[in-house]
Design a protein around this motif. Structure first.
Motif, PDB file in Angstrom:
ATOM      1  N   GLN A  81       0.838  -1.188   0.000  1.00  0.00           N
ATOM      2  CA  GLN A  81       0.000   0.000   0.000  1.00  0.00           C
ATOM      3  C   GLN A  81       0.874   1.239   0.000  1.00  0.00           C
ATOM      4  O   GLN A  81       2.005   1.216   0.468  1.00  0.00           O
ATOM      5  N   ALA A  82       0.338   2.327  -0.511  1.00  0.00           N
ATOM      6  CA  ALA A  82       1.070   3.583  -0.515  1.00  0.00           C
ATOM      7  C   ALA A  82       1.377   3.998   0.918  1.00  0.00           C
ATOM      8  O   ALA A  82       0.588   3.758   1.840  1.00  0.00           O
ATOM      9  N   HIS A  83       2.534   4.616   1.108  1.00  0.00           N
ATOM     10  CA  HIS A  83       2.966   4.963   2.461  1.00  0.00           C
ATOM     11  C   HIS A  83       1.975   5.912   3.135  1.00  0.00           C
ATOM     12  O   HIS A  83       1.751   5.816   4.346  1.00  0.00           O
ATOM     13  N   ASN A  84       1.384   6.808   2.361  1.00  0.00           N
ATOM     14  CA  ASN A  84       0.451   7.779   2.931  1.00  0.00           C
ATOM     15  C   ASN A  84      -1.000   7.338   2.768  1.00  0.00           C
ATOM     16  O   ASN A  84      -1.911   8.155   2.875  1.00  0.00           O
ATOM     17  N   ALA A  85      -1.222   6.062   2.536  1.00  0.00           N
ATOM     18  CA  ALA A  85      -2.583   5.566   2.336  1.00  0.00           C
ATOM     19  C   ALA A  85      -3.386   5.641   3.631  1.00  0.00           C
ATOM     20  O   ALA A  85      -2.832   5.587   4.742  1.00  0.00           O
ATOM     21  N   ASN A  86      -4.699   5.751   3.484  1.00  0.00           N
ATOM     22  CA  ASN A  86      -5.607   5.715   4.628  1.00  0.00           C
ATOM     23  C   ASN A  86      -5.838   4.253   5.002  1.00  0.00           C
ATOM     24  O   ASN A  86      -6.609   3.550   4.359  1.00  0.00           O
ATOM     25  N   LEU A  87      -5.155   3.794   6.047  1.00  0.00           N
ATOM     26  CA  LEU A  87      -5.218   2.386   6.413  1.00  0.00           C
ATOM     27  C   LEU A  87      -6.608   1.973   6.881  1.00  0.00           C
ATOM     28  O   LEU A  87      -6.932   0.776   6.868  1.00  0.00           O
ATOM     29  N   ALA A  88      -7.422   2.931   7.285  1.00  0.00           N
ATOM     30  CA  ALA A  88      -8.778   2.596   7.721  1.00  0.00           C
ATOM     31  C   ALA A  88      -9.613   2.020   6.588  1.00  0.00           C
ATOM     32  O   ALA A  88     -10.597   1.310   6.831  1.00  0.00           O
TER      33      ALA A  88
ATOM     34  N   LYS B  41       0.162   6.599   8.524  1.00  0.00           N
ATOM     35  CA  LYS B  41       1.489   6.471   9.120  1.00  0.00           C
ATOM     36  C   LYS B  41       2.085   7.859   9.310  1.00  0.00           C
ATOM     37  O   LYS B  41       2.002   8.707   8.429  1.00  0.00           O
ATOM     38  N   ASN B  42       2.717   8.045  10.454  1.00  0.00           N
ATOM     39  CA  ASN B  42       3.236   9.369  10.798  1.00  0.00           C
ATOM     40  C   ASN B  42       4.760   9.348  10.911  1.00  0.00           C
ATOM     41  O   ASN B  42       5.321   9.876  11.864  1.00  0.00           O
ATOM     42  N   TRP B  43       5.391   8.697   9.933  1.00  0.00           N
ATOM     43  CA  TRP B  43       6.846   8.763   9.848  1.00  0.00           C
ATOM     44  C   TRP B  43       7.222   8.818   8.372  1.00  0.00           C
ATOM     45  O   TRP B  43       6.439   8.433   7.496  1.00  0.00           O
TER      46      TRP B  43
ATOM     47  N   HIS C  47      -2.407  11.848  17.575  1.00  0.00           N
ATOM     48  CA  HIS C  47      -1.055  11.446  17.202  1.00  0.00           C
ATOM     49  C   HIS C  47      -0.619  10.441  18.257  1.00  0.00           C
ATOM     50  O   HIS C  47      -0.258  10.817  19.380  1.00  0.00           O
ATOM     51  N   VAL C  48      -0.657   9.173  17.907  1.00  0.00           N
ATOM     52  CA  VAL C  48      -0.549   8.114  18.903  1.00  0.00           C
ATOM     53  C   VAL C  48       0.329   6.987  18.389  1.00  0.00           C
ATOM     54  O   VAL C  48       0.406   6.744  17.179  1.00  0.00           O
ATOM     55  N   ASP C  49       1.007   6.317  19.313  1.00  0.00           N
ATOM     56  CA  ASP C  49       1.802   5.138  18.987  1.00  0.00           C
ATOM     57  C   ASP C  49       0.918   3.893  19.085  1.00  0.00           C
ATOM     58  O   ASP C  49       0.296   3.653  20.132  1.00  0.00           O
ATOM     59  N   LEU C  50       0.872   3.105  18.005  1.00  0.00           N
ATOM     60  CA  LEU C  50       0.012   1.922  17.952  1.00  0.00           C
ATOM     61  C   LEU C  50       0.778   0.743  17.371  1.00  0.00           C
ATOM     62  O   LEU C  50       1.676   0.911  16.555  1.00  0.00           O
ATOM     63  N   ASP C  51       0.378  -0.437  17.792  1.00  0.00           N
ATOM     64  CA  ASP C  51       0.865  -1.682  17.205  1.00  0.00           C
ATOM     65  C   ASP C  51      -0.317  -2.326  16.490  1.00  0.00           C
ATOM     66  O   ASP C  51      -1.005  -3.194  17.030  1.00  0.00           O
ATOM     67  N   LEU C  52      -0.581  -1.859  15.264  1.00  0.00           N
ATOM     68  CA  LEU C  52      -1.758  -2.297  14.524  1.00  0.00           C
ATOM     69  C   LEU C  52      -1.563  -3.701  13.968  1.00  0.00           C
ATOM     70  O   LEU C  52      -0.510  -4.021  13.415  1.00  0.00           O
ATOM     71  N   GLU C  53      -2.597  -4.508  14.091  1.00  0.00           N
ATOM     72  CA  GLU C  53      -2.559  -5.861  13.534  1.00  0.00           C
ATOM     73  C   GLU C  53      -2.540  -5.784  12.010  1.00  0.00           C
ATOM     74  O   GLU C  53      -3.348  -5.105  11.387  1.00  0.00           O
ATOM     75  N   GLY C  54      -1.599  -6.466  11.420  1.00  0.00           N
ATOM     76  CA  GLY C  54      -1.417  -6.440   9.983  1.00  0.00           C
ATOM     77  C   GLY C  54      -0.419  -5.407   9.515  1.00  0.00           C
ATOM     78  O   GLY C  54      -0.002  -5.429   8.351  1.00  0.00           O
ATOM     79  N   TYR C  55      -0.014  -4.515  10.402  1.00  0.00           N
ATOM     80  CA  TYR C  55       0.966  -3.480  10.070  1.00  0.00           C
ATOM     81  C   TYR C  55       2.046  -3.416  11.157  1.00  0.00           C
ATOM     82  O   TYR C  55       2.535  -2.349  11.503  1.00  0.00           O
ATOM     83  N   GLU C  56       2.402  -4.582  11.695  1.00  0.00           N
ATOM     84  CA  GLU C  56       3.349  -4.636  12.797  1.00  0.00           C
ATOM     85  C   GLU C  56       4.748  -4.222  12.359  1.00  0.00           C
ATOM     86  O   GLU C  56       5.115  -4.346  11.188  1.00  0.00           O
ATOM     87  N   ASP C  57       5.510  -3.722  13.300  1.00  0.00           N
ATOM     88  CA  ASP C  57       6.922  -3.442  13.066  1.00  0.00           C
ATOM     89  C   ASP C  57       7.658  -4.775  12.996  1.00  0.00           C
ATOM     90  O   ASP C  57       7.530  -5.609  13.901  1.00  0.00           O
ATOM     91  N   MET C  58       8.432  -4.988  11.943  1.00  0.00           N
ATOM     92  CA  MET C  58       9.073  -6.274  11.703  1.00  0.00           C
ATOM     93  C   MET C  58      10.584  -6.150  11.789  1.00  0.00           C
ATOM     94  O   MET C  58      11.167  -5.122  11.427  1.00  0.00           O
ATOM     95  N   LYS C  59      11.206  -7.231  12.236  1.00  0.00           N
ATOM     96  CA  LYS C  59      12.662  -7.348  12.259  1.00  0.00           C
ATOM     97  C   LYS C  59      13.022  -8.809  12.080  1.00  0.00           C
ATOM     98  O   LYS C  59      12.565  -9.667  12.840  1.00  0.00           O
ATOM     99  N   ASP C  60      13.815  -9.083  11.064  1.00  0.00           N
ATOM    100  CA  ASP C  60      14.209 -10.450  10.735  1.00  0.00           C
ATOM    101  C   ASP C  60      12.993 -11.338  10.507  1.00  0.00           C
ATOM    102  O   ASP C  60      12.972 -12.521  10.891  1.00  0.00           O
ATOM    103  N   GLY C  61      11.957 -10.771   9.914  1.00  0.00           N
ATOM    104  CA  GLY C  61      10.767 -11.542   9.582  1.00  0.00           C
ATOM    105  C   GLY C  61       9.814 -11.777  10.729  1.00  0.00           C
ATOM    106  O   GLY C  61       8.822 -12.490  10.570  1.00  0.00           O
ATOM    107  N   GLU C  62      10.080 -11.204  11.890  1.00  0.00           N
ATOM    108  CA  GLU C  62       9.212 -11.402  13.055  1.00  0.00           C
ATOM    109  C   GLU C  62       8.762 -10.055  13.601  1.00  0.00           C
ATOM    110  O   GLU C  62       9.480  -9.056  13.520  1.00  0.00           O
TER     111      GLU C  62
END
Length: 359
Positions: A65-72, A345-347, A306-321
């Protein structure tokens, strides 16, 4: 990449679906695995095959998806409702944590001496006027600060960092002139909003300016955000590192509809707006002599969090996890209906640390 001659003739047999075998006399067999068969199409006039090895656009992230897409737009309705309920609850908790500050601020507004009151205490007809010393101090601060921050030459000044040469100096002058033109001529609201900020700053102790690109006006805007409309999580030391902060916005139904048509908000049916006035707004109205028309107030109360979230399906990944780290997002919610209008996304796209962007 376009190949002039077809790799194989006729329709692909079932056992070769998604894989094209190429035979040559000089080289060994070459096997090309097509991860996305839909991206392979016959488009050339002589039947050549066009293979797109990376069908994602440059603006797309790893999730396609585009980086600035509306994930909702891509999330389930149930997940959005649960998220909206949680976020509105956090906002109300943050508002309650500064309840004493609001009461102190409201009492301070009564000391400005801008309104005469008929009193019955300590006796009928007692003087109901405060000395305007506080108002005079605020106006003096505003006037002096305006001269310093908005001189006749323009508010923007440039500074060359590092070695100074003629090319850098000329470039600095061009940047300074262009920015002053934008601030004074294009962003027509900049000066008036800045004056309001300088009036509220000594009174409230805090004031904020939000600079963003307005899709409706088609230009950058600089909006003064009073302290009562920016709710920060308890214990926060600054906006960049705090867990969340919320900008309470008032938008008419027409403004919301424009943003929906432009694709900035989800195009969903919202319930009729209901008046929502804070105690501080009521104090402003009392001082200014305004009486809000509740019957014709068609403004929605939107919470831009403006909030920090761990959204399901858009998790922060490292080494595939998934790391479980919450990333910064901007979530806009209709407070009354508790409907999420947008999640973005706000980065910056190339920022591997995913640091929060400040507006």
């Amino acid at each position: 990449m376009a190949i002039e001659k077809p790799l194989v003739s006729g329709p692909f047999p079932e056992e070769m679906e998604g894989t094209v075998e190429v035979e040559t006399e000089e080289e060994p067999d070459l096997s090309i695995g097509v991860l996305n068969p839909d991206a392979v199409s016959i488009e050339t006039e002589d039947g050549g095959v066009i293979i797109e090895f990376d069908p994602r656009s440059e603006d797309e992230d790893a999730d396609g998806q585009a980086h600035n897409a509306n994930l909702a737009e891509f999330m389930e309705e149930g997940d959005l409702q649960n998220l909206a309920t949680d976020l509105v609850g956090l906002f109300e908790s943050d508002s309650m944590s500064r309840k004493d500050w609001e009461m102190t601020y409201i009492k301070g507004l009564d000391l400005l001496g801008l309104k005469i009151e008929d009193r019955t205490q300590p006796f009928p007809g007692a003087c109901g006027v405060f000395h305007p010393v506080l108002t005079e101090s605020i106006i003096r601060y505003q006037a002096h600060s305006m001269m310093e921050t908005f001189p006749a030459s323009g508010p923007v000044k440039t500074q060359v960092i590092g070695e100074i040469n003629s090319e850098k100096e000329e470039q600095a002058v061009r940047v300074q002139n262009e920015m002053n033109f934008q601030v004074t001529e294009v962003m027509t609201d900049y000066r008036s909003e800045h004056e309001q900020l300088l009036f509220h700053l000594p009174l409230a102790g805090s004031a904020f300016k939000k600079i963003y690109y307005d899709v409706d006006m088609g230009r950058a805007c600089a909006v003064f955000v009073p302290a009562e409309d920016l709710v920060v999580a308890y214990g926060a030391t600054d906006l960049r590192s705090c867990e969340r902060f919320t900008h309470v916005m008032k938008k008419t139904s027409n403004e919301v509809r424009k943003l929906q048509v432009a694709g900035f908000y989800r195009d969903i049916d919202l319930s009729e707006p209901s008046p929502d006035y804070s105690k501080i707004q009521n104090a402003y109205d009392r001082i200014q002599g305004d009486d809000p028309s509740v019957e014709y107030d068609d403004r929605y109360t939107l919470l831009e969090m403006h909030v920090d979230l761990d959204l399901e399906g858009y998790e922060d990944m490292k080494d595939g996890e998934a790391t479980g780290i919450a990333c910064p997002y901007v979530v806009t919610i209709d407070r009354q209906a508790r409907e999420i209008l947008s999640i973005r996304k706000n980065w910056n796209k190339d920022d591997k640390r995913k640091m929060r962007r400040m507006h």
